[in-house]
Design a protein around this motif. Structure first.
Motif, PDB file in Angstrom:
ATOM      1  N   ILE A 106      58.458  -6.066 -41.180  1.00 37.51           N
ATOM      2  CA  ILE A 106      58.452  -6.124 -39.721  1.00 37.51           C
ATOM      3  C   ILE A 106      57.323  -7.070 -39.322  1.00 37.51           C
ATOM      4  CG2 ILE A 106      58.141  -4.823 -37.583  1.00 37.51           C
ATOM      5  CD1 ILE A 106      59.045  -2.316 -39.210  1.00 37.51           C
ATOM      6  N   ALA A 107      57.685  -8.191 -38.751  1.00 37.84           N
ATOM      7  CA  ALA A 107      56.688  -9.211 -38.396  1.00 37.84           C
ATOM      8  C   ALA A 107      56.125  -8.940 -37.009  1.00 37.84           C
ATOM      9  CB  ALA A 107      57.314 -10.597 -38.468  1.00 37.84           C
ATOM     10  N   CYS A 108      55.089  -8.108 -36.955  1.00 32.95           N
ATOM     11  CA  CYS A 108      54.412  -7.881 -35.673  1.00 32.95           C
ATOM     12  C   CYS A 108      53.675  -9.150 -35.258  1.00 32.95           C
ATOM     13  CB  CYS A 108      53.431  -6.713 -35.781  1.00 32.95           C
ATOM     14  SG  CYS A 108      54.227  -5.129 -36.110  1.00 32.95           S
ATOM     15  N   SER A 109      53.224  -9.923 -36.240  1.00 33.01           N
ATOM     16  CA  SER A 109      52.564 -11.202 -35.973  1.00 33.01           C
ATOM     17  C   SER A 109      52.903 -12.181 -37.090  1.00 33.01           C
ATOM     18  CB  SER A 109      51.050 -11.036 -35.910  1.00 33.01           C
ATOM     19  OG  SER A 109      50.425 -12.308 -35.865  1.00 33.01           O
ATOM     20  N   SER A 110      53.226 -13.409 -36.722  1.00 30.70           N
ATOM     21  CA  SER A 110      53.527 -14.432 -37.727  1.00 30.70           C
ATOM     22  C   SER A 110      52.272 -14.874 -38.465  1.00 30.70           C
ATOM     23  CB  SER A 110      54.197 -15.642 -37.070  1.00 30.70           C
ATOM     24  OG  SER A 110      53.326 -16.204 -36.103  1.00 30.70           O
TER      25      SER A 110
END
Length: 157
Positions: A106-110
């Motif tokens: 889950i990419a909460c931030s790149s």
């Protein structure tokens, strides 16, 4: 209770060795879980300048964002989803050298490139949540982090 942290230089291990007694002093005598998690997240962020340090707590059979340091984050994570949900489901520490290679990440931030997630237990009992730490560098976490983070979590009352 300590008022300020002494930020140590040197090896990762020596930094953890300096941080452990300081966090113990921060938590001493405080029984409130949220206060303790907040101080622990702040201490880890201050010492290591990780991209993101925080806790997700189990509420109604999902992980809900708790105290953290860093940019805004995902608010809810289902059991078995992403690194945090998987660590919770499998009740084990997960070290992910490259989050882009983790199935279902889950990419909460790149900006997050590597991650370590540890189950959080209170008084050695059931899992109540997870500690999630993200780095902007690939392969930033190892067995040293795991060993000392387990010791830090054991300080929780």
């Amino acid at each position: 209770m300590a008022e300020d942290l002494v930020i140590a230089k040197g090896t990762k291990e020596s930094q953890y060795q300096s941080l452990l007694p300081q966090v113990e002093a921060l938590l001493e005598g405080e029984q409130d879980l949220i206060a303790n998690l907040a101080n622990m997240a702040a201490a880890l962020k201050a010492q290591f300048n990780f991209f993101w340090v925080g806790f997700y707590l189990i509420k109604n059979n999902e992980l809900v964002l708790g105290p953290f340091q860093g940019p805004v984050a995902c608010t809810r994570i289902q059991m078995g989803k992403g690194v945090c949900g998987t660590a919770w489901k499998e009740n084990r520490v997960l070290i992910v050298p490259d989050v882009d290679q983790f199935p279902g990440h889950i990419a909460c931030s790149s900006y997050s490139k590597s991650e370590i997630v540890l189950p959080v237990r209170r008084q050695g009992g059931d899992v109540i949540g997870v500690l999630d730490i993200d780095s902007e560098r690939l392969a930033d976490f190892d067995e040293i982090d795991e060993r000392y983070l387990i010791q830090l979590l054991a300080l929780l009352p």
